[in-house]
Write a protein that holds these residues in place. Structure first.
Motif: not given
Length: 156
Positions: A46-47, A67-71, A74
């Motif tokens: 995903d980078d 950002e993990k655990l976000t919707d 970035w």
């Protein structure tokens, strides 16, 4: 900026990005290949790595991750432009391209962390000039008297 081209980073760009990292002292240069390995070696990464060329010369780059655990949030973990080319629009072109890419993918927020020290005043001014607002300050984050400043921009 018509002579600037922002495109996905390739393996061939890595020696030039290493020069930029060393010239700007953004982070220890030996970290670069490990940071870029997922993007360059895994088609499912995903980078996002973008490289900016001006008149055929690699002058800058950026690196962003979700950002993990976000919707839709970035984090631009790195952006750098050769000191000899700073102030000529390369950084703005890179950021605009990243923002457009993220918008097209349906993402909504881009954040960037930097230092609160005097040495990073130009960096903070760059983010403000490009429409970012200071969203958070974490005191003594990097070290004593070196705050972490989080800049934020809504993309849609």
């Amino acid at each position: 900026m018509s002579d600037m081209n922002v495109r996905p980073t390739s393996s061939a760009d890595m020696p030039f990005l290493a020069e930029i990292v060393n010239e700007t002292q953004l982070f220890p240069g030996e970290m670069l290949s490990e940071m870029a390995s997922a993007f360059l070696g895994d088609a499912d990464s995903d980078d996002i790595w973008l490289t900016c060329e001006r008149a055929g010369e690699v002058i800058g780059f950026c690196y962003a991750v979700p950002e993990k655990l976000t919707d839709g949030t970035w984090n631009m973990l790195a952006i750098a432009v050769r000191p000899s080319h700073q102030g000529a629009g390369g950084g703005a072109a890179i950021v605009a391209n990243l923002e457009a890419t993220l918008r097209e993918m349906g993402h909504s927020i881009l954040i960037a962390d930097t230092s609160g020290t005097a040495e990073f005043a130009q960096t903070r001014a760059f983010y403000r000039k490009n429409g970012y607002s200071e969203e958070a300050r974490i005191r003594d984050f990097w070290s004593a008297d070196n705050d972490k400043i989080v800049f934020w921009k809504k993309l849609n």
